[in-house]
Design an enzyme around this catalytic site. Structure first.
Site, mmCIF file in Angstrom:
data_model
loop_
_atom_site.group_PDB
_atom_site.id
_atom_site.type_symbol
_atom_site.label_atom_id
_atom_site.label_comp_id
_atom_site.label_asym_id
_atom_site.label_seq_id
_atom_site.Cartn_x
_atom_site.Cartn_y
_atom_site.Cartn_z
ATOM 1 N N LYS A 1 0.859 -1.182 0.000
ATOM 2 C CA LYS A 1 0.000 0.000 0.000
ATOM 3 C C LYS A 1 0.901 1.240 0.000
ATOM 4 O O LYS A 1 1.834 1.341 0.791
ATOM 5 C CB LYS A 1 -0.869 -0.042 1.262
ATOM 6 C CG LYS A 1 -1.917 1.047 1.367
ATOM 7 C CD LYS A 1 -2.727 0.837 2.645
ATOM 8 C CE LYS A 1 -3.748 1.933 2.856
ATOM 9 N NZ LYS A 1 -4.467 1.764 4.139
ATOM 10 N N HIS B 1 -0.203 4.440 0.422
ATOM 11 C CA HIS B 1 -0.755 5.574 1.155
ATOM 12 C C HIS B 1 -1.085 5.126 2.578
ATOM 13 O O HIS B 1 -0.941 3.955 2.914
ATOM 14 C CB HIS B 1 -2.012 6.108 0.454
ATOM 15 C CG HIS B 1 -3.113 5.096 0.360
ATOM 16 N ND1 HIS B 1 -3.128 4.104 -0.594
ATOM 17 C CD2 HIS B 1 -4.229 4.916 1.119
ATOM 18 C CE1 HIS B 1 -4.208 3.364 -0.436
ATOM 19 N NE2 HIS B 1 -4.891 3.827 0.590
#
Length: 225
Positions: A108, A110
């Site tokens: 991921k 963010h």
């Protein structure tokens, strides 16, 4: 190093539970190795709260009885995520509160970022999964745990099929579980094994179940370790 013994009431109760839940089925099934197996174990079918809670109880009781020392649980994506969460709840209920973490398949970019989710991966980390087929999930988990600076200390699974692993289409001398134990020096704690399954079928008064004993025994004779 496997800590599951024959004549084990916990294992027998688990096999009965898996059969009743239709997680453990009999017939003819093609395995990843291309073998025709007379039984099939699909932990994804522990698919409601009652069954998942009971499964977690079996894992927790087996782990406590094994005496294996660990600081946290790690669940490989995807099945291991649910298992790690459920078993940590049951362990806490039994007075053994342990943190847990798991990985994403894709990093991921963010928020918190990265591939690891949950508690910080540190100390002695126990990997939890349903079965060990090729050892790929375990190997990847070991790499993630070590990269985080922690120490893999063992693996726990629901069922040890106790059959020869395959490599490049050839049967190995050891099972996938034995390879993990030997290559990584990690104990593997299984709730039940193929030996326990055979014992369960051999003790059946229900002819619909006992009828499968010869086929499972023949499979063990051909592919067992």
């Amino acid at each position: 190093m496997s800590t599951t013994l024959s004549n084990d009431s916990l294992a027998q109760d688990f096999v009965a539970f898996a059969v009743q839940s239709q997680v453990l089925r009999f017939g003819e099934f093609k395995t990843k190795a291309g073998r025709l197996s007379p039984y099939f174990f699909n932990a994804g079918l522990f698919d409601d709260g009652a069954k998942l809670g009971r499964l977690a109880e079996f894992y927790a009781r087996r782990l406590i009885a094994s005496g294996l020392q660990f600081d946290m649980l790690f669940g490989p994506a995807y099945k291991g995520i649910t298992l790690a969460a459920a078993v940590s709840i049951e362990l806490a209920r039994l007075g053994h509160n342990k943190p847990f973490a798991y990985n994403r398949k894709e990093a991921k970019d963010h928020g918190e970022g990265g591939t690891l989710v949950g508690a910080p991966v540190q100390g002695r980390v126990l990997i939890i999964d349903d079965v060990i087929s090729a050892g790929t999930s375990v190997r990847e988990s070991i790499e993630l745990i070590k990269a985080a600076g922690a120490t893999p200390c063992g693996v726990t699974i629901a069922l040890d099929r106790q059959e020869k692993a395959t490599a490049n289409g050839q049967d190995a001398a050891e099972s996938a579980v034995q390879q993990v134990e030997q290559h990584y020096g990690l104990p593997v704690v299984a709730i039940a094994t193929l030996r326990d399954l055979l014992q369960y079928l051999g003790a059946q008064s229900d002819p619909a179940l006992s009828a499968f004993h010869p086929a499972v025994e023949a499979y063990r004779q051909r592919y067992g370790v």
